[in-house]
Design a protein around this motif. Structure first.
Motif, PDB file in Angstrom:
ATOM      1  N   GLY A   1      17.801 -95.167  23.394  1.00  0.00           N
ATOM      2  CA  GLY A   1      17.640 -95.662  22.030  1.00  0.00           C
ATOM      3  C   GLY A   1      17.795 -94.502  21.077  1.00  0.00           C
ATOM      4  N   ASP A   2      16.770 -94.195  20.298  1.00  0.00           N
ATOM      5  CA  ASP A   2      16.811 -93.086  19.342  1.00  0.00           C
ATOM      6  C   ASP A   2      16.087 -91.839  19.835  1.00  0.00           C
ATOM      7  OD1 ASP A   2      18.259 -94.469  17.415  1.00  0.00           O
ATOM      8  OD2 ASP A   2      16.461 -95.359  16.540  1.00  0.00           O
ATOM      9  N   VAL A   3      15.596 -91.854  21.060  1.00  0.00           N
ATOM     10  CA  VAL A   3      14.803 -90.732  21.570  1.00  0.00           C
ATOM     11  C   VAL A   3      15.597 -89.959  22.621  1.00  0.00           C
ATOM     12  CG1 VAL A   3      12.703 -90.072  22.806  1.00  0.00           C
ATOM     13  CG2 VAL A   3      12.631 -91.921  21.129  1.00  0.00           C
ATOM     14  N   GLN A   4      15.703 -88.629  22.402  1.00  0.00           N
ATOM     15  CA  GLN A   4      16.290 -87.758  23.413  1.00  0.00           C
ATOM     16  C   GLN A   4      15.169 -87.318  24.333  1.00  0.00           C
ATOM     17  OE1 GLN A   4      18.819 -85.204  20.605  1.00  0.00           O
ATOM     18  NE2 GLN A   4      19.551 -84.715  22.618  1.00  0.00           N
ATOM     19  N   LEU A   5      15.350 -87.525  25.629  1.00  0.00           N
ATOM     20  CA  LEU A   5      14.299 -87.275  26.605  1.00  0.00           C
ATOM     21  C   LEU A   5      14.797 -86.291  27.649  1.00  0.00           C
ATOM     22  CD1 LEU A   5      11.454 -88.459  27.286  1.00  0.00           C
ATOM     23  CD2 LEU A   5      12.628 -90.007  28.819  1.00  0.00           C
ATOM     24  N   THR A   6      14.032 -85.227  27.870  1.00  0.00           N
ATOM     25  CA  THR A   6      14.344 -84.268  28.921  1.00  0.00           C
ATOM     26  C   THR A   6      13.155 -84.209  29.871  1.00  0.00           C
ATOM     27  OG1 THR A   6      15.606 -82.949  27.333  1.00  0.00           O
ATOM     28  CG2 THR A   6      15.052 -81.901  29.427  1.00  0.00           C
ATOM     29  N   VAL A   7      13.432 -84.398  31.154  1.00  0.00           N
ATOM     30  CA  VAL A   7      12.408 -84.310  32.192  1.00  0.00           C
ATOM     31  C   VAL A   7      12.766 -83.111  33.059  1.00  0.00           C
ATOM     32  CG1 VAL A   7      11.315 -85.460  34.142  1.00  0.00           C
ATOM     33  CG2 VAL A   7      12.070 -86.805  32.181  1.00  0.00           C
ATOM     34  N   SER A   8      11.858 -82.141  33.158  1.00  0.00           N
ATOM     35  CA  SER A   8      12.123 -80.908  33.902  1.00  0.00           C
ATOM     36  C   SER A   8      12.206 -81.169  35.401  1.00  0.00           C
ATOM     37  CB  SER A   8      11.000 -79.909  33.649  1.00  0.00           C
ATOM     38  OG  SER A   8       9.824 -80.341  34.322  1.00  0.00           O
ATOM     39  N   GLN A   9      12.650 -80.151  36.113  1.00  0.00           N
ATOM     40  CA  GLN A   9      12.599 -80.194  37.564  1.00  0.00           C
ATOM     41  C   GLN A   9      11.139 -80.334  37.989  1.00  0.00           C
ATOM     42  OE1 GLN A   9      15.171 -80.177  39.709  1.00  0.00           O
ATOM     43  NE2 GLN A   9      16.637 -80.072  38.036  1.00  0.00           N
ATOM     44  N   ALA A  10      10.919 -80.945  39.125  1.00  0.00           N
ATOM     45  CA  ALA A  10       9.551 -81.141  39.625  1.00  0.00           C
ATOM     46  C   ALA A  10       8.948 -79.797  40.038  1.00  0.00           C
ATOM     47  CB  ALA A  10       9.574 -82.088  40.808  1.00  0.00           C
ATOM     48  N   GLN A  11       7.697 -79.606  39.685  1.00  0.00           N
ATOM     49  CA  GLN A  11       6.978 -78.392  40.054  1.00  0.00           C
ATOM     50  C   GLN A  11       5.761 -78.790  40.886  1.00  0.00           C
ATOM     51  OE1 GLN A  11       6.001 -76.461  36.302  1.00  0.00           O
ATOM     52  NE2 GLN A  11       7.821 -77.415  35.445  1.00  0.00           N
ATOM     53  N   ASN A  12       5.538 -78.070  41.959  1.00  0.00           N
ATOM     54  CA  ASN A  12       4.358 -78.314  42.796  1.00  0.00           C
ATOM     55  C   ASN A  12       3.230 -77.403  42.345  1.00  0.00           C
ATOM     56  OD1 ASN A  12       5.524 -80.189  44.755  1.00  0.00           O
ATOM     57  ND2 ASN A  12       6.801 -78.461  45.328  1.00  0.00           N
ATOM     58  N   GLN A  13       2.032 -77.949  42.324  1.00  0.00           N
ATOM     59  CA  GLN A  13       0.867 -77.118  42.020  1.00  0.00           C
ATOM     60  C   GLN A  13      -0.315 -77.629  42.834  1.00  0.00           C
ATOM     61  OE1 GLN A  13       0.301 -77.521  37.749  1.00  0.00           O
ATOM     62  NE2 GLN A  13      -1.390 -78.942  38.032  1.00  0.00           N
TER      63      GLN A  13
END
Length: 185
Positions: A73-85
Protein backbone atom coordinates in the motif's frame (compact mmCIF):
# COMPACT_ATOMS: atom_id res chain seq x y z
CA UNK A 1 -55.95 22.76 -14.88
CA UNK A 2 -53.35 23.71 -17.45
CA UNK A 3 -51.28 25.38 -14.71
CA UNK A 4 -51.46 22.24 -12.55
CA UNK A 5 -50.32 20.09 -15.50
CA UNK A 6 -47.29 22.38 -16.10
CA UNK A 7 -46.40 22.26 -12.41
CA UNK A 8 -46.56 18.44 -12.30
CA UNK A 9 -44.59 18.15 -15.55
CA UNK A 10 -41.93 20.55 -14.21
CA UNK A 11 -41.72 18.54 -10.99
CA UNK A 12 -41.27 15.27 -12.92
CA UNK A 13 -38.54 16.77 -15.12
CA UNK A 14 -36.72 18.14 -12.09
CA UNK A 15 -36.97 14.75 -10.38
CA UNK A 16 -35.55 12.95 -13.44
CA UNK A 17 -32.63 15.42 -13.64
CA UNK A 18 -31.97 14.94 -9.92
CA UNK A 19 -31.96 11.14 -10.28
CA UNK A 20 -29.57 11.30 -13.25
CA UNK A 21 -27.22 13.60 -11.30
CA UNK A 22 -27.27 11.25 -8.28
CA UNK A 23 -26.46 8.22 -10.44
CA UNK A 24 -23.58 10.07 -12.11
CA UNK A 25 -22.13 11.18 -8.76
CA UNK A 26 -22.48 7.71 -7.28
CA UNK A 27 -20.74 6.18 -10.29
CA UNK A 28 -17.87 8.66 -10.00
CA UNK A 29 -17.55 8.07 -6.25
CA UNK A 30 -17.56 4.27 -6.72
CA UNK A 31 -14.79 4.48 -9.32
CA UNK A 32 -12.68 6.64 -6.95
CA UNK A 33 -13.18 4.15 -4.11
CA UNK A 34 -12.21 1.32 -6.45
CA UNK A 35 -8.98 3.16 -7.37
CA UNK A 36 -8.13 3.58 -3.67
CA UNK A 37 -8.79 -0.08 -2.96
CA UNK A 38 -6.54 -1.15 -5.82
CA UNK A 39 -3.85 1.24 -4.58
CA UNK A 40 -3.95 -0.19 -1.06
CA UNK A 41 -3.78 -3.70 -2.51
CA UNK A 42 -0.51 -3.05 -4.32
CA UNK A 43 2.61 -4.87 -3.23
CA UNK A 44 5.92 -4.07 -4.88
CA UNK A 45 9.61 -4.30 -4.20
CA UNK A 46 11.60 -1.12 -3.61
CA UNK A 47 15.04 -0.62 -5.17
CA UNK A 48 18.06 0.88 -3.40
CA UNK A 49 17.04 4.41 -4.51
CA UNK A 50 13.74 4.04 -2.68
CA UNK A 51 11.80 3.82 -5.94
CA UNK A 52 9.01 1.32 -6.04
CA UNK A 53 9.01 -1.15 -8.91
CA UNK A 54 5.29 -1.05 -9.39
CA UNK A 55 3.36 -3.93 -10.82
CA UNK A 56 -0.25 -4.94 -11.07
CA UNK A 57 -1.67 -7.03 -8.25
CA UNK A 58 -1.57 -10.17 -10.38
CA UNK A 59 2.05 -9.55 -11.46
CA UNK A 60 3.47 -8.44 -8.11
CA UNK A 61 5.62 -11.01 -6.39
CA UNK A 62 4.29 -11.76 -2.94
CA UNK A 63 7.46 -13.47 -1.70
CA UNK A 64 10.58 -11.56 -0.77
CA UNK A 65 13.91 -12.28 0.89
CA UNK A 66 14.58 -11.10 4.42
CA UNK A 67 16.38 -7.77 4.16
CA UNK A 68 14.48 -6.58 1.08
CA UNK A 69 12.35 -3.45 1.19
CA UNK A 70 8.75 -3.95 0.13
CA UNK A 71 5.99 -1.40 -0.45
CA UNK A 72 2.63 -2.58 0.89
CA UNK A 73 0.00 0.00 0.00
CA UNK A 74 1.60 3.28 1.12
CA UNK A 75 4.04 1.76 3.62
CA UNK A 76 7.61 0.76 2.78
CA UNK A 77 8.53 -2.18 4.99
CA UNK A 78 11.99 -3.62 5.59
CA UNK A 79 12.45 -6.77 7.66
CA UNK A 80 16.07 -7.52 8.62
CA UNK A 81 17.78 -10.87 8.47
CA UNK A 82 16.86 -13.09 11.41
CA UNK A 83 19.11 -12.76 14.44
CA UNK A 84 19.42 -15.37 17.18
CA UNK A 85 19.72 -14.29 20.78
CA UNK A 86 19.53 -15.95 24.17
CA UNK A 87 16.26 -15.58 26.05
CA UNK A 88 16.16 -13.18 28.96
CA UNK A 89 17.28 -14.64 32.28
CA UNK A 90 13.84 -15.01 33.86
CA UNK A 91 11.82 -15.89 30.75
CA UNK A 92 11.25 -19.49 29.77
CA UNK A 93 11.40 -20.62 26.16
CA UNK A 94 10.69 -23.96 24.51
CA UNK A 95 13.70 -23.74 22.22
CA UNK A 96 16.25 -21.86 24.36
CA UNK A 97 16.56 -19.37 21.48
CA UNK A 98 14.82 -16.17 20.46
CA UNK A 99 14.68 -15.04 16.83
CA UNK A 100 14.66 -11.25 16.47
CA UNK A 101 13.71 -9.28 13.37
CA UNK A 102 14.35 -5.54 13.08
CA UNK A 103 11.43 -3.81 11.35
CA UNK A 104 11.63 -0.44 9.61
CA UNK A 105 8.40 1.07 8.26
CA UNK A 106 8.18 4.32 6.28
CA UNK A 107 4.78 5.83 5.54
CA UNK A 108 4.80 7.23 1.97
CA UNK A 109 1.06 7.93 1.98
CA UNK A 110 -1.11 10.84 3.01
CA UNK A 111 -2.88 9.06 5.89
CA UNK A 112 -1.48 7.51 9.04
CA UNK A 113 -0.84 3.76 9.13
CA UNK A 114 -0.72 1.27 11.99
CA UNK A 115 2.12 -1.23 12.40
CA UNK A 116 1.98 -3.92 15.08
CA UNK A 117 3.86 -7.10 15.95
CA UNK A 118 0.59 -9.07 15.79
CA UNK A 119 0.50 -8.46 12.03
CA UNK A 120 3.55 -10.74 11.66
CA UNK A 121 3.46 -14.54 11.90
CA UNK A 122 6.50 -16.81 11.71
CA UNK A 123 6.35 -20.32 10.29
CA UNK A 124 8.93 -23.11 10.25
CA UNK A 125 8.01 -26.12 8.09
CA UNK A 126 4.45 -24.74 7.75
CA UNK A 127 4.05 -24.76 11.54
CA UNK A 128 3.32 -21.51 13.34
CA UNK A 129 5.95 -20.35 15.81
CA UNK A 130 4.97 -18.69 19.08
CA UNK A 131 5.80 -15.05 19.68
CA UNK A 132 8.23 -14.34 22.50
CA UNK A 133 7.14 -11.75 25.07
CA UNK A 134 9.94 -12.12 27.60
CA UNK A 135 12.24 -9.48 26.17
CA UNK A 136 12.95 -6.25 28.02
CA UNK A 137 12.39 -4.45 24.72
CA UNK A 138 8.85 -3.81 23.53
CA UNK A 139 7.75 -5.28 20.22
CA UNK A 140 6.88 -2.82 17.46
CA UNK A 141 3.40 -1.31 17.81
CA UNK A 142 2.42 2.25 16.94
CA UNK A 143 0.68 4.63 14.58
CA UNK A 144 2.85 5.87 11.76
CA UNK A 145 2.04 9.39 10.56
CA UNK A 146 2.46 10.37 6.91
CA UNK A 147 6.06 10.80 5.84
CA UNK A 148 7.45 9.37 9.09
CA UNK A 149 9.57 6.33 9.94
CA UNK A 150 8.97 3.74 12.66
CA UNK A 151 11.62 1.25 13.83
CA UNK A 152 11.10 -1.66 16.16
CA UNK A 153 11.55 -5.39 16.68
CA UNK A 154 9.53 -8.57 16.72
CA UNK A 155 10.48 -11.66 18.74
CA UNK A 156 9.79 -15.39 18.31
CA UNK A 157 10.61 -18.50 20.35
CA UNK A 158 12.24 -20.78 17.74
CA UNK A 159 15.27 -23.05 17.32
CA UNK A 160 18.44 -22.02 15.46
CA UNK A 161 19.34 -23.09 11.92
CA UNK A 162 15.86 -23.16 10.37
CA UNK A 163 14.28 -22.04 7.11
CA UNK A 164 11.92 -19.21 8.09
CA UNK A 165 8.75 -17.87 6.53
CA UNK A 166 7.63 -14.56 8.04
CA UNK A 167 4.17 -13.44 6.88
CA UNK A 168 3.01 -9.83 7.17
CA UNK A 169 -0.70 -9.12 6.89
CA UNK A 170 -1.81 -5.53 7.62
CA UNK A 171 -4.69 -5.31 10.11
CA UNK A 172 -6.38 -2.29 8.60
CA UNK A 173 -6.71 -3.28 4.97
CA UNK A 174 -9.67 -3.53 2.62
CA UNK A 175 -8.33 -6.72 1.13
CA UNK A 176 -6.37 -9.82 2.01
CA UNK A 177 -2.90 -8.46 1.20
CA UNK A 178 -0.26 -10.81 2.50
CA UNK A 179 3.51 -10.50 2.08
CA UNK A 180 5.91 -13.38 2.72
CA UNK A 181 9.56 -12.87 3.70
CA UNK A 182 11.79 -15.95 3.45
CA UNK A 183 15.21 -16.61 4.90
CA UNK A 184 17.03 -18.55 7.59
CA UNK A 185 18.53 -18.00 10.99
Amino acid sequence: MKKFFKLVLGFIIALVILIIAMVACTSFFASEVDKELKKSDSVSSVDSNGDSESADKEEAPKEFKLGETVKVGDVQLTVSQAQNQSPDQYSETKNNNVIVFDITAVNKGTDSAFIDSTEFNLYINNEKVESYYGSDEMAISDDLNKGKTLKGKIFFDAPKGQQLELIYEPSFSWNDTEVVFKGSN
